[in-house]
Design a protein around this motif. Structure first.
Motif, PDB file in Angstrom:
ATOM      1  N   TRP A  54      12.322  18.831  -0.755  1.00 14.33           N
ATOM      2  CA  TRP A  54      13.350  17.993  -1.375  1.00 14.33           C
ATOM      3  C   TRP A  54      14.754  18.371  -0.970  1.00 14.33           C
ATOM      4  O   TRP A  54      15.603  17.501  -0.796  1.00 14.33           O
ATOM      5  N   LYS A  55      15.031  19.676  -0.879  1.00 14.09           N
ATOM      6  CA  LYS A  55      16.425  20.084  -0.713  1.00 14.09           C
ATOM      7  C   LYS A  55      16.795  20.413   0.726  1.00 14.09           C
ATOM      8  O   LYS A  55      17.972  20.567   1.031  1.00 14.09           O
ATOM      9  N   VAL A  56      15.823  20.562   1.606  1.00 17.82           N
ATOM     10  CA  VAL A  56      16.158  20.854   2.999  1.00 17.82           C
ATOM     11  C   VAL A  56      15.799  19.667   3.893  1.00 17.82           C
ATOM     12  O   VAL A  56      16.662  19.088   4.550  1.00 17.82           O
ATOM     13  N   PHE A  57      14.508  19.268   3.891  1.00 21.34           N
ATOM     14  CA  PHE A  57      14.069  18.249   4.845  1.00 21.34           C
ATOM     15  C   PHE A  57      14.717  16.895   4.587  1.00 21.34           C
ATOM     16  O   PHE A  57      15.169  16.233   5.527  1.00 21.34           O
ATOM     17  N   ILE A  58      14.734  16.457   3.322  1.00 25.80           N
ATOM     18  CA  ILE A  58      15.259  15.109   3.063  1.00 25.80           C
ATOM     19  C   ILE A  58      16.739  15.018   3.415  1.00 25.80           C
ATOM     20  O   ILE A  58      17.139  14.095   4.139  1.00 25.80           O
ATOM     21  N   PRO A  59      17.619  15.962   2.993  1.00 23.06           N
ATOM     22  CA  PRO A  59      19.022  15.880   3.433  1.00 23.06           C
ATOM     23  C   PRO A  59      19.178  15.951   4.953  1.00 23.06           C
ATOM     24  O   PRO A  59      19.973  15.198   5.531  1.00 23.06           O
ATOM     25  N   VAL A  60      18.392  16.824   5.605  1.00 20.81           N
ATOM     26  CA  VAL A  60      18.508  16.949   7.067  1.00 20.81           C
ATOM     27  C   VAL A  60      18.171  15.621   7.737  1.00 20.81           C
ATOM     28  O   VAL A  60      18.898  15.150   8.618  1.00 20.81           O
ATOM     29  N   THR A  61      17.070  14.988   7.286  1.00 20.89           N
ATOM     30  CA  THR A  61      16.673  13.730   7.938  1.00 20.89           C
ATOM     31  C   THR A  61      17.712  12.640   7.674  1.00 20.89           C
ATOM     32  O   THR A  61      18.042  11.877   8.586  1.00 20.89           O
ATOM     33  N   ILE A  62      18.232  12.562   6.441  1.00 26.93           N
ATOM     34  CA  ILE A  62      19.223  11.516   6.148  1.00 26.93           C
ATOM     35  C   ILE A  62      20.455  11.725   7.023  1.00 26.93           C
ATOM     36  O   ILE A  62      20.977  10.775   7.631  1.00 26.93           O
ATOM     37  N   ALA A  63      20.900  12.989   7.153  1.00 29.72           N
ATOM     38  CA  ALA A  63      22.082  13.266   7.974  1.00 29.72           C
ATOM     39  C   ALA A  63      21.830  12.859   9.423  1.00 29.72           C
ATOM     40  O   ALA A  63      22.684  12.246  10.064  1.00 29.72           O
ATOM     41  N   TRP A  64      20.633  13.175   9.942  1.00 32.46           N
ATOM     42  CA  TRP A  64      20.383  12.880  11.362  1.00 32.46           C
ATOM     43  C   TRP A  64      20.204  11.382  11.604  1.00 32.46           C
ATOM     44  O   TRP A  64      20.504  10.890  12.689  1.00 32.46           O
ATOM     45  N   ILE A  65      19.741  10.641  10.578  1.00 36.24           N
ATOM     46  CA  ILE A  65      19.682   9.176  10.718  1.00 36.24           C
ATOM     47  C   ILE A  65      21.098   8.640  10.937  1.00 36.24           C
ATOM     48  O   ILE A  65      21.333   7.784  11.800  1.00 36.24           O
ATOM     49  N   VAL A  66      22.064   9.174  10.162  1.00 32.41           N
ATOM     50  CA  VAL A  66      23.450   8.739  10.321  1.00 32.41           C
ATOM     51  C   VAL A  66      23.950   9.093  11.721  1.00 32.41           C
ATOM     52  O   VAL A  66      24.581   8.268  12.402  1.00 32.41           O
ATOM     53  N   ALA A  89       6.387  14.680  -2.079  1.00 34.31           N
ATOM     54  CA  ALA A  89       7.641  15.259  -1.587  1.00 34.31           C
ATOM     55  C   ALA A  89       7.751  15.129  -0.074  1.00 34.31           C
ATOM     56  O   ALA A  89       8.787  14.716   0.457  1.00 34.31           O
ATOM     57  N   TYR A  90       6.672  15.463   0.632  1.00 37.34           N
ATOM     58  CA  TYR A  90       6.773  15.510   2.099  1.00 37.34           C
ATOM     59  C   TYR A  90       6.639  14.148   2.746  1.00 37.34           C
ATOM     60  O   TYR A  90       7.068  13.958   3.874  1.00 37.34           O
ATOM     61  N   GLU A  91       6.028  13.190   2.006  1.00 40.54           N
ATOM     62  CA  GLU A  91       5.883  11.867   2.598  1.00 40.54           C
ATOM     63  C   GLU A  91       7.250  11.218   2.797  1.00 40.54           C
ATOM     64  O   GLU A  91       7.456  10.467   3.751  1.00 40.54           O
ATOM     65  N   ILE A  92       8.191  11.522   1.896  1.00 41.92           N
ATOM     66  CA  ILE A  92       9.530  10.926   2.019  1.00 41.92           C
ATOM     67  C   ILE A  92      10.215  11.435   3.287  1.00 41.92           C
ATOM     68  O   ILE A  92      10.735  10.644   4.082  1.00 41.92           O
ATOM     69  N   ALA A  93      10.181  12.750   3.478  1.00 39.26           N
ATOM     70  CA  ALA A  93      10.806  13.314   4.679  1.00 39.26           C
ATOM     71  C   ALA A  93      10.140  12.767   5.936  1.00 39.26           C
ATOM     72  O   ALA A  93      10.799  12.421   6.922  1.00 39.26           O
ATOM     73  N   ILE A 122       0.845  -1.198   0.000  1.00 43.06           N
ATOM     74  CA  ILE A 122       0.000   0.000   0.000  1.00 43.06           C
ATOM     75  C   ILE A 122       0.882   1.250   0.000  1.00 43.06           C
ATOM     76  O   ILE A 122       0.674   2.186  -0.778  1.00 43.06           O
ATOM     77  N   LEU A 123       1.896   1.247   0.865  1.00 45.07           N
ATOM     78  CA  LEU A 123       2.729   2.446   1.026  1.00 45.07           C
ATOM     79  C   LEU A 123       3.440   2.796  -0.274  1.00 45.07           C
ATOM     80  O   LEU A 123       3.434   3.948  -0.719  1.00 45.07           O
ATOM     81  N   VAL A 124       4.063   1.804  -0.906  1.00 42.59           N
ATOM     82  CA  VAL A 124       4.896   2.089  -2.078  1.00 42.59           C
ATOM     83  C   VAL A 124       4.046   2.206  -3.336  1.00 42.59           C
ATOM     84  O   VAL A 124       4.118   3.214  -4.047  1.00 42.59           O
ATOM     85  N   TYR A 125       3.207   1.199  -3.606  1.00 39.11           N
ATOM     86  CA  TYR A 125       2.496   1.205  -4.883  1.00 39.11           C
ATOM     87  C   TYR A 125       1.291   2.114  -4.863  1.00 39.11           C
ATOM     88  O   TYR A 125       1.102   2.923  -5.772  1.00 39.11           O
ATOM     89  N   VAL A 126       0.448   1.987  -3.827  1.00 39.23           N
ATOM     90  CA  VAL A 126      -0.759   2.810  -3.803  1.00 39.23           C
ATOM     91  C   VAL A 126      -0.407   4.238  -3.411  1.00 39.23           C
ATOM     92  O   VAL A 126      -0.858   5.203  -4.021  1.00 39.23           O
ATOM     93  N   GLY A 127       0.445   4.391  -2.388  1.00 41.90           N
ATOM     94  CA  GLY A 127       0.704   5.725  -1.846  1.00 41.90           C
ATOM     95  C   GLY A 127       1.617   6.565  -2.712  1.00 41.90           C
ATOM     96  O   GLY A 127       1.511   7.790  -2.701  1.00 41.90           O
ATOM     97  N   ALA A 128       2.534   5.958  -3.455  1.00 41.85           N
ATOM     98  CA  ALA A 128       3.491   6.767  -4.209  1.00 41.85           C
ATOM     99  C   ALA A 128       3.428   6.494  -5.708  1.00 41.85           C
ATOM    100  O   ALA A 128       3.157   7.403  -6.500  1.00 41.85           O
ATOM    101  N   VAL A 129       3.630   5.239  -6.119  1.00 43.84           N
ATOM    102  CA  VAL A 129       3.736   4.945  -7.549  1.00 43.84           C
ATOM    103  C   VAL A 129       2.459   5.311  -8.289  1.00 43.84           C
ATOM    104  O   VAL A 129       2.491   6.011  -9.306  1.00 43.84           O
ATOM    105  N   MET A 130       1.306   4.880  -7.741  1.00 47.28           N
ATOM    106  CA  MET A 130       0.060   5.117  -8.471  1.00 47.28           C
ATOM    107  C   MET A 130      -0.347   6.586  -8.453  1.00 47.28           C
ATOM    108  O   MET A 130      -1.021   7.048  -9.371  1.00 47.28           O
ATOM    109  N   VAL A 131       0.072   7.312  -7.414  1.00 46.09           N
ATOM    110  CA  VAL A 131      -0.231   8.755  -7.391  1.00 46.09           C
ATOM    111  C   VAL A 131       0.451   9.425  -8.582  1.00 46.09           C
ATOM    112  O   VAL A 131      -0.160  10.204  -9.319  1.00 46.09           O
ATOM    113  N   LEU A 132       1.735   9.089  -8.808  1.00 43.79           N
ATOM    114  CA  LEU A 132       2.466   9.677  -9.923  1.00 43.79           C
ATOM    115  C   LEU A 132       1.898   9.180 -11.256  1.00 43.79           C
ATOM    116  O   LEU A 132       1.807   9.926 -12.227  1.00 43.79           O
TER     117      LEU A 132
END
Lengths: 198, 341
Positions: B314-326, B156-160, A59-69
């Motif tokens: 994309w350019k602020v939150f994602i790099p910040v989170t990746i750095a803090w995970i490390v 964009a924000y779901e990744i962060a 759900i997270l990868v395919y429904v939440g991201a791939v299918m949205v795009l």
């Protein structure tokens, strides 16, 4: 147990129905929404089997991201399905041949290998945590294949960006670093209009 | 999670009772959050806010609900009728579904599932379908632009957001929301995860504001540019469902931030004076404070420009989170491990 069986047939029926609808729907937006429904029911089947990690990641990868795009692109393009279907008959023999080959291969696999005779999963222990189990396996036993797969994906990401990145001449973009570095004296100069005091 | 299916019909009935116990107060909370929003922003702008219906406007949400219920749902002639009506439902259902995994106390949840955090992340991402489908089915350029903006912003924000949750997982070692809270027990507010995971706490809450399409990230409905964005063609109850979904999501993001970073139902200082107060009260107090921050942000900041939203994601939150995970990963390999866990 009756509830589980009813739910299994319900989700399977919706899954098969929506999967059929994906290829028969005339409207491409409907087709992609049916694909979302198909993914969702496949995830429900996974969860019914106790594989909640697989189901939720689906759900997270395919429904939440791939299918949205996907939906994003399908809605933007004005796809004319009637023109796409014009060559249907001329491609039919080839397509049919590939489909039959695929079905035959699957049948051979299922009849000859133990894949076809996997016993039904036994009762699931109350505290089964397949997320942890999967994680432990991936990061110990399958560490190298896992890391290689990750690197291949990374290469693919970079390649995709490199292929689509075009620098056009004369576009106007912001340089955030330059904007942040600006100080008041760079932009404002105070001019004394009266001239020097007498 | 599996016991549910193995104990017969009684389990189904019991689940329905639990769902009602959660959903009814939730909808009441949504109704009064709209009043709180108008009052809080009113006072911040030196106005009184609604004060005509009931005592100091206390019945205003009920008047609003009645008004929306009796308004006509207008379907534009060139709209896709089925999807136009399905879109509000698609937005509203995930907003309710996420509450299944929310813990209200130790092991008090509709479903105290092992993969609760994953479930919440997966289901919360589904709300965007309502917005996209609404934008497309309305057959209006403003609505469509709003939908496109919402889709890009959400991805964009779901990744962060996901990366911020990775930090919580590294410390708590579990996906179970109830156990994540219990992992923060011990001292007082200094043993909660907001302190070691401060960048994640900020990124998660700000991404939460962006995911719920609230100001200053509300370009999906930015009135000054695209009228009302994806719901410009909606009226009556169809509009109300979008509205309910947005406010239910606000409450949910606030509650989840509390659970993940602010110690859930634990008292801020571990003294008998404060621990005597029930955990649910603390949980709701912290949630209410974060909701107030939502409103405070809306009254304070101007709307972001669209490209700046994308840059921030994309350019602020994602790099910040990746750095803090490390950083967290390295810290867990040092003697600090004993303090962090």
């Amino acid at each position: 147990m009756i509830i589980t069986t009813i739910l299994f047939y319900l989700f399977s029926a919706i899954l098969l129905g929506s999967a059929t609808a994906v290829i028969t729907a005339r409207n491409p937006v409907y087709a992609s929404l049916f694909l979302v429904l198909a993914f969702f029911n496949a995830a429900a089947l996974f969860i019914l089997l106790g594989a909640e990690f697989l189901g939720l990641i689906l759900i997270l990868v395919y429904v939440g991201a791939v299918m949205v795009l996907f939906l994003f692109v399908v809605m933007m393009l004005d796809i004319n399905l009637t023109r796409l279907k014009e060559g249907f008959l001329s491609y039919l023999p080839l397509g049919l041949a590939i489909a039959i080959l695929g079905v035959l291969e699957l049948a051979v696999v299922f009849w000859t290998s133990p894949l076809g005779h996997i016993p039904a999963p036994g009762p699931i222990p109350a505290n089964a945590d397949n997320t942890r189990a999967l994680g432990v396996l991936l990061y110990t036993h399958y560490l190298y294949p896992f890391e290689i797969a990750a690197v291949i994906l990374l290469v693919a990401i970079i390649a995709a960006i490199a292929l689509t990145l075009r620098r056009r001449q004369g576009t106007k973009t912001q340089s955030i670093a330059a904007q942040m570095a600006v100080r008041a004296k760079d932009r404002i100069s105070l001019v004394n209009l009266r001239g020097p005091e007498q | 999670m599996h016991d549910f299916y193995h104990t017969g019909w009684w389990a189904v009935i019991w689940s329905i009772i639990k769902i009602v116990i959660v959903v009814v107060p939730l909808l009441l909370g949504v109704a009064y959050l709209t009043l709180a929003e108008r009052k809080v922003i009113g006072y911040m702008q030196v106005r009184l806010g609604p004060n005509r219906v009931g005592f100091r406007g206390s019945l205003q949400p009920i008047a609003d609900a009645l008004k929306l219920m009796f308004k006509e749902v207008i379907i534009p002639t060139s709209a896709n009728r089925f999807l136009f009506l399905a879109a509000p439902v698609l937005a509203f259902v995930p907003a309710l579904l996420v509450w299944a995994a929310v813990p209200f106390g130790p092991d008090v949840a509709i479903s105290n599932m092992n993969a609760g955090l994953l479930y919440v992340l997966a289901i919360a991402g589904l709300g965007v379908y309502g917005i996209i489908v609404a934008g497309w089915a309305s057959n209006s350029k403003y609505a469509f632009l709003g939908a496109m903006r919402a889709a890009a912003q959400l991805v964009a924000y779901e990744i962060a957001m996901g990366f911020a949750l990775v930090g919580v997982l590294m410390l708590a070692q579990t996906l179970n929301l109830s156990k994540i809270v219990e992992a923060q027990a011990g001292g007082g507010f200094w043993s909660w995860y907001w302190l070691p995971l401060f960048p994640f706490f900020l990124v998660y809450f700000i991404s939460g504001v962006a995911e719920t399409n609230r100001a200053p990230f509300d370009v999906a409905e930015g009135e000054s540019e695209i009228v009302a964005g994806f719901h410009v063609e909606y009226s009556g109850m169809a509009f109300a469902l979008f509205f309910l979904a947005e406010y239910a999501n606000m409450i949910f993001v606030s509650l989840l931030t509390t659970v993940l970073f602010l110690g859930g139902w634990y008292a801020p200082i571990n003294t008998p004076l404060l621990t005597w107060i029930p955990g649910l009260v603390w949980l709701l107090l912290k949630t209410a404070f974060l909701l107030y921050v939502f409103l405070w942000i809306r009254a304070t900041f101007p709307r972001y420009r669209y490209d700046q939203i994308m840059r921030l994601g994309w350019k602020v939150f994602i790099p910040v989170t990746i750095a803090w995970i490390v950083v967290v990963g390295i810290a867990l390999e040092t003697p600090m491990r004993a303090i962090l866990r």
